[in-house]
Design an enzyme around this catalytic site. Structure first.
Site, PDB file in Angstrom:
ATOM      1  N   GLY A  76      62.221   6.546  28.004  1.00 10.93           N
ATOM      2  CA  GLY A  76      63.329   6.678  28.945  1.00 10.93           C
ATOM      3  C   GLY A  76      64.127   7.951  28.737  1.00 10.93           C
ATOM      4  O   GLY A  76      64.370   8.367  27.606  1.00 10.93           O
ATOM      5  N   GLY A 101      65.845  -1.422  32.291  1.00 12.28           N
ATOM      6  CA  GLY A 101      65.445  -0.070  31.868  1.00 12.28           C
ATOM      7  C   GLY A 101      64.071  -0.109  31.225  1.00 12.28           C
ATOM      8  O   GLY A 101      63.176   0.677  31.581  1.00 12.28           O
ATOM      9  N   HIS A 102      63.879  -1.027  30.283  1.00 13.60           N
ATOM     10  CA  HIS A 102      62.566  -1.165  29.634  1.00 13.60           C
ATOM     11  C   HIS A 102      61.498  -1.565  30.666  1.00 13.60           C
ATOM     12  O   HIS A 102      60.382  -1.039  30.653  1.00 13.60           O
ATOM     13  CB  HIS A 102      62.600  -2.259  28.566  1.00 13.60           C
ATOM     14  N   ALA A 133      64.975  -6.906  23.035  1.00 17.08           N
ATOM     15  CA  ALA A 133      66.201  -7.210  23.789  1.00 17.08           C
ATOM     16  C   ALA A 133      66.106  -6.501  25.139  1.00 17.08           C
ATOM     17  O   ALA A 133      66.971  -5.711  25.521  1.00 17.08           O
ATOM     18  CB  ALA A 133      67.456  -6.797  23.023  1.00 17.08           C
ATOM     19  N   LEU A 134      65.040  -6.808  25.833  1.00 20.21           N
ATOM     20  CA  LEU A 134      64.635  -5.997  26.986  1.00 20.21           C
ATOM     21  C   LEU A 134      65.537  -6.203  28.195  1.00 20.21           C
ATOM     22  O   LEU A 134      66.069  -7.281  28.415  1.00 20.21           O
ATOM     23  CB  LEU A 134      63.186  -6.336  27.357  1.00 20.21           C
ATOM     24  N   HIS A 135      65.674  -5.130  28.974  1.00 21.03           N
ATOM     25  CA  HIS A 135      66.439  -5.148  30.221  1.00 21.03           C
ATOM     26  C   HIS A 135      65.649  -4.358  31.259  1.00 21.03           C
ATOM     27  O   HIS A 135      64.537  -3.882  30.985  1.00 21.03           O
ATOM     28  CB  HIS A 135      67.842  -4.570  29.987  1.00 21.03           C
ATOM     29  N   ARG A 187      72.379  -2.453  23.484  1.00 20.55           N
ATOM     30  CA  ARG A 187      73.658  -2.495  22.769  1.00 20.55           C
ATOM     31  C   ARG A 187      74.831  -2.827  23.686  1.00 20.55           C
ATOM     32  O   ARG A 187      75.921  -3.127  23.195  1.00 20.55           O
ATOM     33  CB  ARG A 187      73.914  -1.167  22.047  1.00 20.55           C
ATOM     34  N   LYS A 206      67.124   7.954  29.258  1.00 15.47           N
ATOM     35  CA  LYS A 206      68.371   7.418  28.679  1.00 15.47           C
ATOM     36  C   LYS A 206      68.577   7.983  27.266  1.00 15.47           C
ATOM     37  O   LYS A 206      69.681   8.332  26.885  1.00 15.47           O
ATOM     38  CB  LYS A 206      68.282   5.897  28.668  1.00 15.47           C
TER      39      LYS A 206
HETATM   40  P1  AMP Z   1      64.865   0.897  22.836  1.00 15.00           P
HETATM   41  O1  AMP Z   1      64.381  -0.517  22.901  1.00 15.00           O
HETATM   42  O2  AMP Z   1      66.340   1.021  23.028  1.00 15.00           O
HETATM   43  O3  AMP Z   1      64.337   1.630  21.635  1.00 15.00           O
HETATM   44  O4  AMP Z   1      64.249   1.631  24.085  1.00 15.00           O
HETATM   45  C1  AMP Z   1      62.872   1.619  24.325  1.00 15.00           C
HETATM   46  C2  AMP Z   1      62.572   2.579  25.427  1.00 15.00           C
HETATM   47  O5  AMP Z   1      63.269   2.184  26.618  1.00 15.00           O
HETATM   48  C3  AMP Z   1      63.015   4.016  25.120  1.00 15.00           C
HETATM   49  O6  AMP Z   1      62.035   4.925  25.619  1.00 15.00           O
HETATM   50  C4  AMP Z   1      64.306   4.117  25.887  1.00 15.00           C
HETATM   51  O7  AMP Z   1      64.634   5.455  26.251  1.00 15.00           O
HETATM   52  C5  AMP Z   1      63.983   3.292  27.113  1.00 15.00           C
HETATM   53  N1  AMP Z   1      65.220   2.846  27.768  1.00 15.00           N
HETATM   54  C6  AMP Z   1      66.259   2.192  27.194  1.00 15.00           C
HETATM   55  N2  AMP Z   1      67.246   2.002  28.095  1.00 15.00           N
HETATM   56  C7  AMP Z   1      66.826   2.551  29.261  1.00 15.00           C
HETATM   57  C8  AMP Z   1      67.392   2.697  30.555  1.00 15.00           C
HETATM   58  N3  AMP Z   1      68.603   2.235  30.847  1.00 15.00           N
HETATM   59  N4  AMP Z   1      66.665   3.314  31.507  1.00 15.00           N
HETATM   60  C9  AMP Z   1      65.436   3.808  31.226  1.00 15.00           C
HETATM   61  N5  AMP Z   1      64.837   3.708  30.032  1.00 15.00           N
HETATM   62  C10 AMP Z   1      65.524   3.093  29.053  1.00 15.00           C
END
Ligand code: AMP
Length: 283
Positions: A152, A41-42, A37-39, A192, A154
């Site tokens: 991240g 940030g990813h 569910a990439l954005h 989320r 985050k």
């Molecule tokens: P997730 O898919 O939520 O497990 O996140 C995967 C990676 O993306 C983790 O290292 C998170 O910390 C990073 N991440 C998620 N959201 C952000 C964001 N807004 N800015 C920077 N990194 C992010």
């Protein structure tokens, strides 16, 4: 298989074949673990990885072990085809998208537990969480054996946990923390955030503002406990339905601080209806 231009490995043998091929050609490899569910940030992690390494692998695995039974594993957003297209556009070279049985085959019995930095804050609110994260990240790091892996800020406490485990287990892998990417109103991007309705989305933007105010207060001489309590009150007044914590802590150990000392970090987790948001900033 998706129709995207990005090639995908579904098992460890496929991942290692690609990585070994690059290594033989003298190329460095970066890994970006995600739950999809990439954005932006990813994608910022992928771009940073690509700037630092010759080849980038992104993993996509919604890890059941880091969700408690009452949490949102089933409804967590999933869109592999869309993710694959975004990853390709950000310069990713390979998608590693294993099935659950590849990661946790029958008989799987190992749990990686990091103590110390795992214990407070998220560790108290979600006791299952860091065990699940540490186990899956250890597996991903060993499956891929990258030169560097990118995470991240985050998820700041998670970043500390992963740095700790890589160090403690003598992994020859650099763990790189990357800045939080935010929406226009400062809301930290998160998969989320898609759960928020329009009213909740408006309130969500207040979380980062309240943390900025708390930083200003302690920098101006307010006591840490007072700044934390005031921030919680502001979040409730703004419409957050429940506050798990607002905490100003030592940025390396997450231990409580009697008085402000650098480096410090403010971290918060709060609910808007059924959605839990987290954020943090350098103090
Ligand atoms: P997730 O898919 O939520 O497990 O996140 C995967 C990676 O993306 C983790 O290292 C998170 O910390 C990073 N991440 C998620 N959201 C952000 C964001 N807004 N800015 C920077 N990194 C992010």
């Amino acid at each position: 298989m998706s129709a995207s231009p990005l090639s995908a490995a579904r098992d460890v043998a496929g991942l290692r074949a690609a990585v070994n091929g690059w290594r033989k050609a003298g190329l460095s490899v970066g890994l970006v673990p995600t739950m999809g569910a990439l954005h932006e940030g990813h994608l910022s992690l992928v771009r940073t990885a690509k700037a630092r390494c010759d080849r980038v692998v992104a993993s996509l695995f919604v890890n059941p072990r880091q969700f408690a039974p009452h949490e949102d594993f089933e409804r967590y957003p999933r869109d592999e085809a869309g993710d694959s297209t975004l990853l390709a556009s950000a310069g990713c070279d390979l998608l590693f998208a294993p099935e659950r049985t590849v990661m946790y085959p029958e008989g799987f019995s190992t749990n990686v537990i990091v103590t110390s930095v795992s214990t407070p804050l998220e560790g108290e609110m979600r006791p299952h969480f860091f065990g699940g994260v540490a186990t899956v990240v250890t597996k991903l790091l060993l499956q891929c054996l990258p030169d560097a892996a990118f995470f991240g800020e985050k998820d700041y406490q998670q970043l500390l946990v992963i740095k700790r485990l890589a160090h403690d287990l003598d992994m020859p892998i650099e763990i790189v923390g990357c800045p939080t990417v935010r929406e226009h109103d400062g809301l930290a991007m998160s998969s989320r955030n898609a759960y928020l309705n329009a009213d909740e989305r408006r309130v969500a933007g207040r979380l980062n503002l309240v943390l900025h105010e708390a930083i200003k207060a302690v920098r101006g001489g307010a006591a840490i406990v007072d700044a934390e309590a005031e921030a919680s009150r502001h979040l409730s007044a703004a419409g957050f339905t429940s506050i798990d914590y607002v905490a100003i802590r030592d940025a390396e150990t997450l231990e409580r601080l009697d008085e402000l000392r650098d480096p410090a970090r403010v971290l918060a987790a709060a609910w808007l209806g059924k959605t839990r948001l987290i954020d943090n900033m350098e103090v």
